[in-house]
Design a protein around this motif. Structure first.
Motif, PDB file in Angstrom:
ATOM      1  N   PRO A  89       0.951  -1.089   0.097  1.00  0.00           N
ATOM      2  CA  PRO A  89       0.587  -0.377  -0.068  1.00  0.00           C
ATOM      3  C   PRO A  89       0.841   1.637  -0.116  1.00  0.00           C
ATOM      4  CG  PRO A  89      -0.367  -1.245   1.758  1.00  0.00           C
ATOM      5  CD  PRO A  89       0.274  -1.945   0.819  1.00  0.00           C
ATOM      6  N   ASP A 332     -12.057  -5.767   5.845  1.00  0.00           N
ATOM      7  CA  ASP A 332     -10.199  -6.064   4.971  1.00  0.00           C
ATOM      8  C   ASP A 332     -10.675  -5.842   3.585  1.00  0.00           C
ATOM      9  OD1 ASP A 332      -8.807  -4.484   7.143  1.00  0.00           O
ATOM     10  OD2 ASP A 332      -8.409  -7.002   7.030  1.00  0.00           O
ATOM     11  N   GLN A 336     -10.714  -2.977   0.429  1.00  0.00           N
ATOM     12  CA  GLN A 336     -10.815  -2.119  -0.593  1.00  0.00           C
ATOM     13  C   GLN A 336     -11.619  -2.803  -1.961  1.00  0.00           C
ATOM     14  OE1 GLN A 336      -6.918  -4.333  -0.630  1.00  0.00           O
ATOM     15  NE2 GLN A 336      -7.082  -2.940  -2.798  1.00  0.00           N
ATOM     16  N   TRP A 356      -2.590  -0.582   5.195  1.00  0.00           N
ATOM     17  CA  TRP A 356      -3.620   0.044   4.243  1.00  0.00           C
ATOM     18  C   TRP A 356      -4.995   1.294   4.755  1.00  0.00           C
ATOM     19  CZ3 TRP A 356      -4.369  -0.374  -0.476  1.00  0.00           C
ATOM     20  CH2 TRP A 356      -3.747  -1.863  -0.984  1.00  0.00           C
TER      21      TRP A 356
END
Length: 506
Positions: A89, A332, A336, A356
């Protein structure tokens, strides 16, 4: 595809042992056909079928089949199949691209309207716009090769210099694509992210083929973008290894092909990066497993014990569903999805992964929150991200301290070294500018407006008087102004290219 098959493996292979008891249960529970030929002796076949009770001849699929297949898919998903690595990231999501443009008289051919050179420029600009946020460098070559712009995320920089390129400004005529390849490789090597090289040309001197094939496996992949009429064939391009060819099209099909090949090059290079973790792809099997549950709602197809088995197996998970997405996706994974759809702020609120979440806050422009999030990441990369967020929040001195902290944690962090030098240069420029300007009152800066930090307390008042000139030029039209800008850029590039060519000769 062959590369993906070669790296395919399971992150938790011991879970595959669970397939053995599932197969045994399926074999024991599944009904078997019973031969009844002995009961049908002396009866006509149609009467025997009508009188036979419990015949299984018409059934091919049983509930136990769906149950076993569902459990097998869940076991394989738990084993963690993977064939790609997770992207970093802290690096660009799109691979950097070095665009090499051939600038020769042949590019002024009008078989592609308005000319090959003009159409190539339009295509390059469209490609840069589509790659928003990705780094792009520009090179030009004829009898000599020159770097026009280094890798940059600002498309306006590339656009301004691209407008000044023409065959007239090149120091020599010729086709030194080999020199351009060397320059592009050197520029791509400066990036932490693997990238590709795009050659935009209408022909290639066969003498350059050897240079392209030398070390082809180790260099960045090359994409040849042919901007010539359909009747123009360049067979020597097929002799070059680790390269592909895309021909110009009236629509954006050619740009789609280029983007796919650049992304493919990035993914292939990422497979060799042992610093990145493998990405668990087991979640992909959740959807087909879910579809297998649908027949269980049909009467006569119910296996309550199997459904109860699955529910009991899920009781060990403490998570509670707050929405339908939580039943199928982790926070997560939801983050995304939001990140991929450019909803960076929403992704930042969903991510639980610290790296992230901090990166999403940075991209979303929530710099103060991003700096705070990076502050909790006790790594050199985390401190470097904190420094970037502070710089964008105009906290330059705090950014310098963050970069220094990153170098304390890892003195070999080249990115932090470059960012530290950039931050110090910004501070020096800001303070020297403020020293030669007013303190803010004359500029109309109010108490509620954002100003640069100035820990040195520099700044002095200065008044500049200018007498009106009688020879002041009248206002230029937009067309005249653009023509003047293009001419100035072209003259600048011409002078620079000639100087570089003269230094090369020496």
């Amino acid at each position: 595809m062959a590369d993906l098959i070669g790296v395919f493996h399971f992150l938790r292979p011991f879970w595959l042992l669970a397939l053995v008891p599932i197969a045994l249960i399926w074999w024991q529970v599944r009904p078997r056909r019973v031969a009844r030929e002995d009961m049908a002796e002396g009866l006509a076949p149609h009467l025997a079928r009508a009188l036979t009770v419990g015949s299984q001849s018409g059934r091919r699929v049983y509930p136990i089949d769906g149950m076993a297949l569902t459990l097998a898919m869940l076991v394989v998903a738990t084993a963690g199949p993977t064939w790609s690595r997770m992207t970093n990231p802290l690096l660009a999501q799109t691979a950097p691209l070095a665009v090499v443009l051939k600038v020769t008289p042949s590019m002024e051919n009008v078989d592609v309207q308005p000319t090959r050179h003009k159409r190539a420029s339009f295509k390059i600009l469209d490609l840069i716009e589509r790659r928003g946020g990705a780094q792009t460098a520009l090179f030009a070559y004829a009898g000599s090769a020159h770097r026009v712009t280094p890798l940059t995320e600002d498309p306006n920089i590339v656009r301004s210099y691209l407008s000044g390129l023409s065959p007239d400004i090149m120091p020599q005529e010729g086709d030194r694509a080999d020199q351009a390849l060397a320059l592009a490789q050197g520029e791509i090597a400066k990036s932490d992210t693997p990238g590709a090289i795009l050659f935009v040309l209408d022909d290639l001197n066969p003498a350059n083929v050897a240079a392209f094939n030398e070390g082809a496996a180790e260099r960045a992949p090359v994409i040849f973008f042919v901007v010539a009429g359909q009747g123009v064939q360049i067979p020597q391009l097929d002799q070059i290894d680790n390269a592909s060819v895309v021909r110009i099209t009236p629509d954006d099909t050619d740009l789609d092909q280029i983007e796919r090949r650049v992304l493919s090059a990035y993914r292939e290079a990422l497979l060799e990066d042992t610093r990145q973790d493998w990405e668990d792809k087991g979640w992909l099997l959740a959807w087909p497993a879910l579809l297998l549950f649908l027949p269980w709602f049909r009467r006569g197809w119910t296996m309550r014990w199997g459904l109860a088995f699955l529910l009991v197996g899920s009781f060990g998970k403490p998570a509670q569903a707050e929405g339908w997405r939580d039943w199928f996706l982790t926070p997560d994974q939801q983050g995304q999805i939001s990140f991929n759809t450019k909803d960076f702020s929403g992704a930042a609120d969903q991510f639980q992964d610290a790296d992230w979440r901090a990166y999403a806050l940075l991209v979303a422009g929530r710099y103060e929150e991003a700096a705070e999030a990076y502050g909790f990441i006790e790594t050199s990369a985390g401190a470097n991200g904190e420094g970037i967020a502070l710089l964008r929040h105009r906290k330059y001195h705090d950014g310098i301290r963050a970069f220094e902290k990153a170098l304390e944690r890892d003195p070999s962090n080249v990115t932090a070294q470059k960012n530290l030098a950039t931050a110090k240069a910004i501070v020096a420029y800001v303070e020297s500018t403020q020293a030669a300007s007013d303190t803010g009152e004359q500029s109309g800066i109010g108490a509620d407006e954002t100003v640069f930090d100035n820990e040195s307390g520099q700044g002095e008042e200065m008044q500049i008087e200018r007498e009106p000139s009688e020879d002041a030029p009248a206002g230029l039209s937009t067309e005249d102004w653009m023509r003047a800008v293009d001419t100035q850029v072209g003259e600048f590039l011409q002078s620079r290219f000639r100087l570089e060519n003269a230094q090369g000769d020496n």
